[in-house]
Write a protein that holds these residues in place. Structure first.
Motif, PDB file in Angstrom:
ATOM      1  N   LYS A   2      64.562  31.125  -6.579  1.00 22.46           N
ATOM      2  CA  LYS A   2      64.994  31.775  -5.346  1.00 22.46           C
ATOM      3  C   LYS A   2      64.257  31.165  -4.164  1.00 22.46           C
ATOM      4  O   LYS A   2      63.029  31.122  -4.153  1.00 22.46           O
ATOM      5  CB  LYS A   2      64.702  33.261  -5.420  1.00 22.46           C
ATOM      6  N   LYS A   3      65.006  30.663  -3.193  1.00 19.05           N
ATOM      7  CA  LYS A   3      64.427  30.051  -2.001  1.00 19.05           C
ATOM      8  C   LYS A   3      64.052  31.140  -1.012  1.00 19.05           C
ATOM      9  O   LYS A   3      64.862  32.025  -0.724  1.00 19.05           O
ATOM     10  CB  LYS A   3      65.440  29.090  -1.384  1.00 19.05           C
ATOM     11  N   LYS A   5      61.499  32.108   2.707  1.00 19.04           N
ATOM     12  CA  LYS A   5      60.816  31.595   3.893  1.00 19.04           C
ATOM     13  C   LYS A   5      59.437  32.248   3.963  1.00 19.04           C
ATOM     14  O   LYS A   5      59.309  33.468   3.890  1.00 19.04           O
ATOM     15  CB  LYS A   5      61.622  31.928   5.137  1.00 19.04           C
ATOM     16  N   ILE A  11      59.057  26.749   3.670  1.00 25.28           N
ATOM     17  CA  ILE A  11      59.812  27.358   2.592  1.00 25.28           C
ATOM     18  C   ILE A  11      59.003  27.358   1.303  1.00 25.28           C
ATOM     19  O   ILE A  11      58.044  26.597   1.149  1.00 25.28           O
ATOM     20  CB  ILE A  11      61.175  26.674   2.364  1.00 25.28           C
ATOM     21  N   TYR A  13      59.668  28.617  -3.167  1.00 24.25           N
ATOM     22  CA  TYR A  13      60.634  29.024  -4.182  1.00 24.25           C
ATOM     23  C   TYR A  13      59.934  29.928  -5.178  1.00 24.25           C
ATOM     24  O   TYR A  13      58.883  29.571  -5.714  1.00 24.25           O
ATOM     25  CB  TYR A  13      61.174  27.816  -4.942  1.00 24.25           C
ATOM     26  N   TYR A  40      55.243  30.635  -7.549  1.00 26.05           N
ATOM     27  CA  TYR A  40      55.898  30.082  -6.374  1.00 26.05           C
ATOM     28  C   TYR A  40      55.647  28.586  -6.267  1.00 26.05           C
ATOM     29  O   TYR A  40      54.499  28.141  -6.303  1.00 26.05           O
ATOM     30  CB  TYR A  40      55.365  30.767  -5.110  1.00 26.05           C
ATOM     31  N   SER A  75      61.373  19.540  -1.657  1.00 25.78           N
ATOM     32  CA  SER A  75      62.453  20.527  -1.814  1.00 25.78           C
ATOM     33  C   SER A  75      63.696  19.898  -2.421  1.00 25.78           C
ATOM     34  O   SER A  75      64.329  20.481  -3.303  1.00 25.78           O
ATOM     35  CB  SER A  75      62.819  21.146  -0.463  1.00 25.78           C
ATOM     36  N   GLU A  79      65.249  21.170  -5.967  1.00 23.22           N
ATOM     37  CA  GLU A  79      66.616  21.683  -6.029  1.00 23.22           C
ATOM     38  C   GLU A  79      67.542  20.791  -6.849  1.00 23.22           C
ATOM     39  O   GLU A  79      68.579  21.247  -7.307  1.00 23.22           O
ATOM     40  CB  GLU A  79      67.167  21.877  -4.613  1.00 23.22           C
ATOM     41  N   VAL A  84      69.289  26.770  -7.428  1.00 23.85           N
ATOM     42  CA  VAL A  84      68.819  27.790  -6.497  1.00 23.85           C
ATOM     43  C   VAL A  84      69.743  29.000  -6.592  1.00 23.85           C
ATOM     44  O   VAL A  84      70.960  28.860  -6.522  1.00 23.85           O
ATOM     45  CB  VAL A  84      68.796  27.251  -5.049  1.00 23.85           C
ATOM     46  N   GLU A  88      68.701  32.104   1.307  1.00 18.64           N
ATOM     47  CA  GLU A  88      67.330  32.310   1.755  1.00 18.64           C
ATOM     48  C   GLU A  88      67.130  33.768   2.114  1.00 18.64           C
ATOM     49  O   GLU A  88      68.032  34.467   2.531  1.00 18.64           O
ATOM     50  CB  GLU A  88      67.037  31.459   2.995  1.00 18.64           C
TER      51      GLU A  88
END
Length: 91
Positions: A2-3, A5, A11, A13, A40, A75, A79, A84, A88
């Motif tokens: 899961k992306k 912020k 960012i 994940y 993360y 990133s 990905e 993903v 976001e």
């Protein structure tokens, strides 16, 4: 994966141990060296952090625009290997 912020604007994940294994990791925090089922990926650092270390980093992190090239490169790689989930959200 899961992306999200981060508070500073970079960012991250949220990923499971199984997902990080697709990148060659094993669910061991790159900061405190403890095992975790979820953690993360932080592209700007190119590190996998346990929830406790991520929260600590998220509180004190500063956004530096000159680091965006590393964040974008990492990133794209993450990905390309791990799908993903959803969009976001604030994290």
């Amino acid at each position: 994966m899961k992306k999200i912020k981060m508070d500073c604007g970079h960012i991250a994940y949220k990923v499971s141990r199984q997902e990080v294994m697709l990148l060659g990791g094993c669910g061991i925090c790159d900061d405190c060296n403890t095992s975790a089922e979820t953690g993360y990926l932080v592209p700007v650092l190119n590190r996998w952090l346990c929830p406790k270390c991520y929260e600590d980093f998220n509180r004190r992190a500063t956004f530096y625009p000159e680091d965006l090239w590393a964040e974008e490169c990492n990133s794209k790689y993450y990905e390309s290997v791990i799908p993903v989930d959803g969009g976001e959200k604030d994290g």
